[in-house]
Design a protein around this motif. Structure first.
Motif, PDB file in Angstrom:
ATOM      1  N   ARG A  87      11.827   5.906  -3.700  1.00  0.00           N
ATOM      2  CA  ARG A  87      11.351   6.766  -2.610  1.00  0.00           C
ATOM      3  C   ARG A  87      12.455   7.703  -2.125  1.00  0.00           C
ATOM      4  O   ARG A  87      12.198   8.874  -1.823  1.00  0.00           O
ATOM      5  N   ARG A 120       5.150   3.166  -5.771  1.00  0.00           N
ATOM      6  CA  ARG A 120       4.538   2.358  -4.710  1.00  0.00           C
ATOM      7  C   ARG A 120       4.974   0.906  -4.819  1.00  0.00           C
ATOM      8  O   ARG A 120       5.267   0.404  -5.899  1.00  0.00           O
ATOM      9  N   ASP A 124       1.970  -2.572  -0.777  1.00  0.00           N
ATOM     10  CA  ASP A 124       1.116  -1.425  -0.504  1.00  0.00           C
ATOM     11  C   ASP A 124      -0.144  -1.481  -1.364  1.00  0.00           C
ATOM     12  O   ASP A 124      -1.275  -1.307  -0.876  1.00  0.00           O
ATOM     13  N   ASN A 128      -3.744  -2.069   0.330  1.00  0.00           N
ATOM     14  CA  ASN A 128      -4.521  -0.848   0.504  1.00  0.00           C
ATOM     15  C   ASN A 128      -5.417  -0.469  -0.674  1.00  0.00           C
ATOM     16  O   ASN A 128      -6.482   0.103  -0.461  1.00  0.00           O
ATOM     17  N   ASP A 129      -5.025  -0.795  -1.891  1.00  0.00           N
ATOM     18  CA  ASP A 129      -5.904  -0.506  -3.028  1.00  0.00           C
ATOM     19  C   ASP A 129      -6.963  -1.587  -3.189  1.00  0.00           C
ATOM     20  O   ASP A 129      -8.079  -1.314  -3.632  1.00  0.00           O
ATOM     21  N   SER A 161       9.290   4.050   3.511  1.00  0.00           N
ATOM     22  CA  SER A 161       7.954   3.538   3.228  1.00  0.00           C
ATOM     23  C   SER A 161       6.900   4.156   4.143  1.00  0.00           C
ATOM     24  O   SER A 161       7.046   4.147   5.365  1.00  0.00           O
ATOM     25  N   PHE A 163       3.560   3.157   4.208  1.00  0.00           N
ATOM     26  CA  PHE A 163       2.318   2.388   4.277  1.00  0.00           C
ATOM     27  C   PHE A 163       2.264   1.350   5.393  1.00  0.00           C
ATOM     28  O   PHE A 163       1.249   0.685   5.556  1.00  0.00           O
ATOM     29  N   ASP A 164       3.334   1.203   6.167  1.00  0.00           N
ATOM     30  CA  ASP A 164       3.326   0.206   7.233  1.00  0.00           C
ATOM     31  C   ASP A 164       4.281   0.631   8.336  1.00  0.00           C
ATOM     32  O   ASP A 164       5.109   1.526   8.148  1.00  0.00           O
ATOM     33  N   SER A 171       1.050  -5.426   7.149  1.00  0.00           N
ATOM     34  CA  SER A 171       0.273  -5.359   5.910  1.00  0.00           C
ATOM     35  C   SER A 171       0.100  -6.701   5.207  1.00  0.00           C
ATOM     36  O   SER A 171      -0.830  -6.872   4.424  1.00  0.00           O
TER      37      SER A 171
END
Length: 283
Positions: A87, A120, A124, A128-129, A161, A163-164, A171
């Motif tokens: 990232r 990713r 995550d 999420n998926d 990150s 996603f959280d 998460s």
């Protein structure tokens, strides 16, 4: 769901159980996972100390390889240090001048990075998926009666990150509840465990690990998604016990191992026997 899998160095050795259980869980969920061919070390935290450019080029080389075969797939990594490096490098490469330097360095490898793939973290992807409802549908052996302390560590949710929440992550909660476990919240969920300093300043690193383990003592086990955190919290419980003045014995498992247990997957893919602190989970 289809992904390009970047294992990272620890998945070949110290955290082999993380790799095996992750791939088994993803297969059970119906994901299609292809390992990135000719992947190399991302540089972890060591490369950037020697050279800022090297610290970016090493992870970008893997992303450039992934771009050649991606076909819309994301790059999936399970190591939080690798994830952070990816990232960080993705962000660095948004600067045209940095991207030019990166690609000049990559010329020796015969690859060019265009910034078209996304790296990713496994947490995550799972959260999420797939999500708690899909995960719950695959549970055959609910973890009822098991109290699990989620531990994200410092690199899973920050600094790059998306996603959280970077201070109060959640998460892992929905996933653990979907497995039937009781979530044990504590005040060290996103703190550093001290892995980065335990070799150079052991007294500091061990006290950091002690603060995490002490906060989780009310749980039956700890669930983590970082191989460095798992190793640090699992391996030094004898030394932490001496620091705290009482015996500490709490299994530190990878989240996919707990998922595999709830999915009814065999011990051969859970690999609990590779953990230092014995795993005796009464379900």
């Amino acid at each position: 769901m289809k992904y390009i899998f970047y294992p990272g160095c620890s998945q070949e050795g110290s955290a082999l159980e993380y790799r095996v259980s992750t791939l088994a869980v993803l297969e059970a969920l119906g994901a299609e996972v292809e390992e990135l061919e000719d992947w190399t070390c991302c540089g972890a935290s060591a490369a950037a100390v020697r050279s800022d450019l090297l610290g970016v080029v090493l992870p970008v080389r893997n992303l450039a390889l992934a771009e050649q075969v991606a076909d819309g797939r994301d790059v999936l990594t399970v190591c939080s240090a690798c994830y952070t490096n990816f990232r960080r490098s993705m962000e660095a490469a948004t600067d045209p001048d940095r991207l030019r330097l990166i690609n000049e360095a990559l010329e020796v490898e015969g690859v060019t990075y265009h910034g078209t793939v996304t790296a990713r973290h496994i947490l995550d992807v799972l959260a999420n998926d797939f999500g708690p409802e899909v995960i719950k549908d695959h549970v055959k052996k609910p973890l009822e009666g098991l109290t699990v302390a989620p531990y994200y560590g410092c690199q899973t949710v920050r600094p790059y990150s998306p996603f959280d929440d970077d201070q109060r992550p959640t998460s892992m909660v929905g996933i653990l509840e979907a497995l039937g476990a009781t979530v044990y919240h504590h005040n060290r969920e996103a703190s550093c465990c001290g892995t980065s300093v335990v070799m150079t300043k052991p007294e500091v690193g061990l006290r950091m690990a002690a603060s995490v383990l002490e906060a989780c003592e009310g749980a039956d086990c700890i669930a983590t998604v970082c191989p460095m955190c798992q190793m640090n919290l699992d391996a030094y419980q004898d030394k932490v016990s001496r620091i705290l003045g009482h015996r500490v014995r709490i299994p530190v498992l990878f989240l996919p191992q707990l998922m595999g247990l709830a999915f009814g997957l065999p011990e051969s893919v859970l690999m609990f026997d590779r953990l230092i602190t014995p795993v005796r989970l009464e379900l």
